[in-house]
Motif scaffolding. Sequence first.
Motif, PDB file in Angstrom:
ATOM      1  N   TRP A   1       0.357 -20.249  10.715  1.00  0.00           N
ATOM      2  CA  TRP A   1       0.912 -18.968  11.177  1.00  0.00           C
ATOM      3  C   TRP A   1       0.935 -17.891  10.098  1.00  0.00           C
ATOM      4  N   ARG A   2       0.470 -18.215   8.871  1.00  0.00           N
ATOM      5  CA  ARG A   2       0.361 -17.140   7.865  1.00  0.00           C
ATOM      6  C   ARG A   2      -0.708 -16.171   8.330  1.00  0.00           C
ATOM      7  N   ARG A   3      -0.389 -14.919   8.368  1.00  0.00           N
ATOM      8  CA  ARG A   3      -1.382 -13.938   8.812  1.00  0.00           C
ATOM      9  C   ARG A   3      -1.485 -12.823   7.799  1.00  0.00           C
ATOM     10  N   ASP A   4      -2.613 -12.134   7.811  1.00  0.00           N
ATOM     11  CA  ASP A   4      -2.706 -10.875   7.092  1.00  0.00           C
ATOM     12  C   ASP A   4      -2.111  -9.816   8.023  1.00  0.00           C
ATOM     13  N   VAL A   5      -1.047  -9.172   7.568  1.00  0.00           N
ATOM     14  CA  VAL A   5      -0.289  -8.257   8.428  1.00  0.00           C
ATOM     15  C   VAL A   5      -0.588  -6.809   8.039  1.00  0.00           C
ATOM     16  N   ARG A   6      -0.885  -5.995   9.049  1.00  0.00           N
ATOM     17  CA  ARG A   6      -1.159  -4.564   8.786  1.00  0.00           C
ATOM     18  C   ARG A   6      -0.225  -3.659   9.545  1.00  0.00           C
ATOM     19  N   ARG A   7       0.590  -4.244  10.450  1.00  0.00           N
ATOM     20  CA  ARG A   7       1.515  -3.427  11.248  1.00  0.00           C
ATOM     21  C   ARG A   7       2.934  -3.863  10.928  1.00  0.00           C
TER      22      ARG A   7
ATOM     23  N   LYS B   1      -7.888  -2.083  11.949  1.00  0.00           N
ATOM     24  CA  LYS B   1      -6.854  -1.492  11.079  1.00  0.00           C
ATOM     25  C   LYS B   1      -6.804  -2.367   9.852  1.00  0.00           C
ATOM     26  N   LEU B   2      -7.091  -1.798   8.695  1.00  0.00           N
ATOM     27  CA  LEU B   2      -7.320  -2.624   7.514  1.00  0.00           C
ATOM     28  C   LEU B   2      -6.303  -2.397   6.400  1.00  0.00           C
ATOM     29  N   GLU B   3      -5.193  -1.793   6.739  1.00  0.00           N
ATOM     30  CA  GLU B   3      -4.115  -1.603   5.751  1.00  0.00           C
ATOM     31  C   GLU B   3      -2.820  -1.230   6.469  1.00  0.00           C
TER      32      GLU B   3
ATOM     33  N   GLY C   1       0.115  -8.032   3.732  1.00  0.00           N
ATOM     34  CA  GLY C   1      -1.267  -7.620   3.981  1.00  0.00           C
ATOM     35  C   GLY C   1      -1.953  -7.299   2.667  1.00  0.00           C
ATOM     36  N   TRP C   2      -3.134  -7.878   2.490  1.00  0.00           N
ATOM     37  CA  TRP C   2      -3.913  -7.698   1.243  1.00  0.00           C
ATOM     38  C   TRP C   2      -4.901  -6.577   1.474  1.00  0.00           C
ATOM     39  N   VAL C   3      -4.824  -5.523   0.687  1.00  0.00           N
ATOM     40  CA  VAL C   3      -5.772  -4.409   0.804  1.00  0.00           C
ATOM     41  C   VAL C   3      -6.704  -4.447  -0.399  1.00  0.00           C
ATOM     42  N   SER C   4      -8.007  -4.540  -0.110  1.00  0.00           N
ATOM     43  CA  SER C   4      -8.981  -4.542  -1.211  1.00  0.00           C
ATOM     44  C   SER C   4      -9.963  -3.376  -1.095  1.00  0.00           C
ATOM     45  N   ILE C   5      -9.791  -2.569  -0.043  1.00  0.00           N
ATOM     46  CA  ILE C   5     -10.738  -1.464   0.180  1.00  0.00           C
ATOM     47  C   ILE C   5     -10.266  -0.261  -0.642  1.00  0.00           C
ATOM     48  N   LEU C   6     -10.400  -0.404  -1.939  1.00  0.00           N
ATOM     49  CA  LEU C   6      -9.915   0.605  -2.893  1.00  0.00           C
ATOM     50  C   LEU C   6     -10.909   0.688  -4.038  1.00  0.00           C
TER      51      LEU C   6
ATOM     52  N   ASP D   1      -3.708 -16.333  15.499  1.00  0.00           N
ATOM     53  CA  ASP D   1      -5.124 -16.120  15.171  1.00  0.00           C
ATOM     54  C   ASP D   1      -5.300 -14.819  14.379  1.00  0.00           C
ATOM     55  N   PRO D   2      -6.280 -14.785  13.474  1.00  0.00           N
ATOM     56  CA  PRO D   2      -6.504 -13.581  12.667  1.00  0.00           C
ATOM     57  C   PRO D   2      -6.916 -12.379  13.523  1.00  0.00           C
ATOM     58  N   GLU D   3      -6.501 -11.222  13.089  1.00  0.00           N
ATOM     59  CA  GLU D   3      -6.845  -9.988  13.810  1.00  0.00           C
ATOM     60  C   GLU D   3      -8.369  -9.792  13.873  1.00  0.00           C
ATOM     61  N   LEU D   4      -9.066 -10.166  12.797  1.00  0.00           N
ATOM     62  CA  LEU D   4     -10.527  -9.973  12.787  1.00  0.00           C
ATOM     63  C   LEU D   4     -11.216 -10.868  13.826  1.00  0.00           C
ATOM     64  N   VAL D   5     -10.573 -11.983  14.157  1.00  0.00           N
ATOM     65  CA  VAL D   5     -11.102 -12.840  15.227  1.00  0.00           C
ATOM     66  C   VAL D   5     -10.797 -12.187  16.574  1.00  0.00           C
TER      67      VAL D   5
HETATM   68  C1  LIG Z   1      -9.325 -11.299  -1.292  1.00  0.00           C
HETATM   69  C2  LIG Z   1      -8.910 -10.764   0.056  1.00  0.00           C
HETATM   70  C3  LIG Z   1      -9.074  -9.410   0.318  1.00  0.00           C
HETATM   71  C4  LIG Z   1      -8.706  -8.890   1.570  1.00  0.00           C
HETATM   72  N1  LIG Z   1      -8.820  -7.540   1.816  1.00  0.00           N
HETATM   73  C5  LIG Z   1      -8.409  -7.043   2.996  1.00  0.00           C
HETATM   74  C6  LIG Z   1      -8.439  -5.644   3.269  1.00  0.00           C
HETATM   75  O1  LIG Z   1      -8.826  -4.814   2.450  1.00  0.00           O
HETATM   76  N2  LIG Z   1      -8.004  -5.206   4.461  1.00  0.00           N
HETATM   77  C7  LIG Z   1      -7.559  -6.081   5.424  1.00  0.00           C
HETATM   78  O2  LIG Z   1      -7.167  -5.642   6.514  1.00  0.00           O
HETATM   79  N3  LIG Z   1      -7.505  -7.407   5.205  1.00  0.00           N
HETATM   80  C8  LIG Z   1      -7.909  -7.903   4.022  1.00  0.00           C
HETATM   81  N4  LIG Z   1      -7.820  -9.247   3.782  1.00  0.00           N
HETATM   82  C9  LIG Z   1      -7.322 -10.131   4.838  1.00  0.00           C
HETATM   83  C10 LIG Z   1      -8.452 -10.846   5.575  1.00  0.00           C
HETATM   84  O3  LIG Z   1      -9.117  -9.940   6.426  1.00  0.00           O
HETATM   85  C11 LIG Z   1      -7.835 -11.988   6.372  1.00  0.00           C
HETATM   86  O4  LIG Z   1      -7.286 -12.904   5.474  1.00  0.00           O
HETATM   87  C12 LIG Z   1      -8.860 -12.700   7.269  1.00  0.00           C
HETATM   88  O5  LIG Z   1      -9.351 -11.827   8.245  1.00  0.00           O
HETATM   89  C13 LIG Z   1      -8.228 -13.905   7.946  1.00  0.00           C
HETATM   90  O6  LIG Z   1      -7.078 -13.491   8.645  1.00  0.00           O
HETATM   91  P1  LIG Z   1      -5.663 -14.140   8.355  1.00  0.00           P
HETATM   92  O7  LIG Z   1      -5.328 -13.881   6.903  1.00  0.00           O
HETATM   93  O8  LIG Z   1      -4.698 -13.445   9.276  1.00  0.00           O
HETATM   94  O9  LIG Z   1      -5.785 -15.596   8.613  1.00  0.00           O
HETATM   95  C14 LIG Z   1      -8.180  -9.760   2.551  1.00  0.00           C
HETATM   96  C15 LIG Z   1      -7.998 -11.128   2.263  1.00  0.00           C
HETATM   97  C16 LIG Z   1      -8.347 -11.615   1.025  1.00  0.00           C
HETATM   98  C17 LIG Z   1      -8.126 -13.085   0.732  1.00  0.00           C
END
Ligand SMILES: Cc1cc2nc3c(=O)[nH]c(=O)nc-3n(C[C@H](O)[C@H](O)[C@H](O)COP(=O)(O)O)c2cc1C
Length: 213
Positions: free
Chosen positions: A21-27, A98-100, A155-160, A192-196
């Motif tokens: 259930w760990r997710r990358d959260v943007r909202r 949505k990526l951040e 939420g991890w943002v790398s688009i910088l 499930d991940p948002e990108l999925v």
């Molecule tokens: C190194 C790294 C960089 C990432 N950069 C971004 C990012 O810039 N924007 C974003 O929305 N998610 C970013 N993510 C999150 C991934 O998109 C996410 O982990 C992946 O889609 C799987 O989803 P989940 O983490 O919810 O399982 C990043 C994750 C990692 C590990």
Amino acid sequence: MNDAPVFDENFRKELWRLIEWRRDVRRFRTVPVPQALVDELLDLVQLSPSVGNSQPWRFVQVVSAAKREAIRTNFQRCNADALANVSGKRAEAYARLKLEGIDAAPIQFAIFCDRSTCQGHGLGARTMPEMLDYSVAGMIACLWLAARAMGLGLGWVSILDPAIAARDLDTPTSYKLIAYLCIGWPEEEHVDPELVRLGWQDRTRLGRDILCV
Ligand SMILES: Cc1cc2nc3c(=O)[nH]c(=O)nc-3n(C[C@H](O)[C@H](O)[C@H](O)COP(=O)(O)O)c2cc1C
């Protein structure tokens, strides 16, 4: 040591669920996060693994509206660039993502690796200095799970552009940007991940294939 904990079946099930259930959260909800929780997390992740026990992670908390605006502008430029580099259906899909969570996340950290640290005396990083960076990434993985266990989202943002971020945040030259983290109470929960969900990239089992040599 006889006070070492025993992690029973029930604990393991819960740990598995935490990882699922760990997710990358943007909202994020804009509700503040108590400072005591943030302190608890930051104390905890000092226990993360690091090459030579170097603990090279450096946290820069981005608090002021001006600095957040600088990060947002940086993101918007890089994201527009990324969009311009894809075409057709991929571009349509990218534009929907949505990526951040920079607008709403109450807690934001730029996480750096101090590549000039003496801590650890270089052990394990002589032939592969990037091990310092990987140590920071390992710490972030611990932070991600611990935050989730508290009900917080990360939420991890790398688009910088890292050079622009370093200039805007005025960090020492030895600091390398590893991540920009948005932390707060999630608006929604998903297994499930948002990108999925948005059709960008499915999960696969590619990483499960083992090459035996
Ligand atoms: C190194 C790294 C960089 C990432 N950069 C971004 C990012 O810039 N924007 C974003 O929305 N998610 C970013 N993510 C999150 C991934 O998109 C996410 O982990 C992946 O889609 C799987 O989803 P989940 O983490 O919810 O399982 C990043 C994750 C990692 C590990």
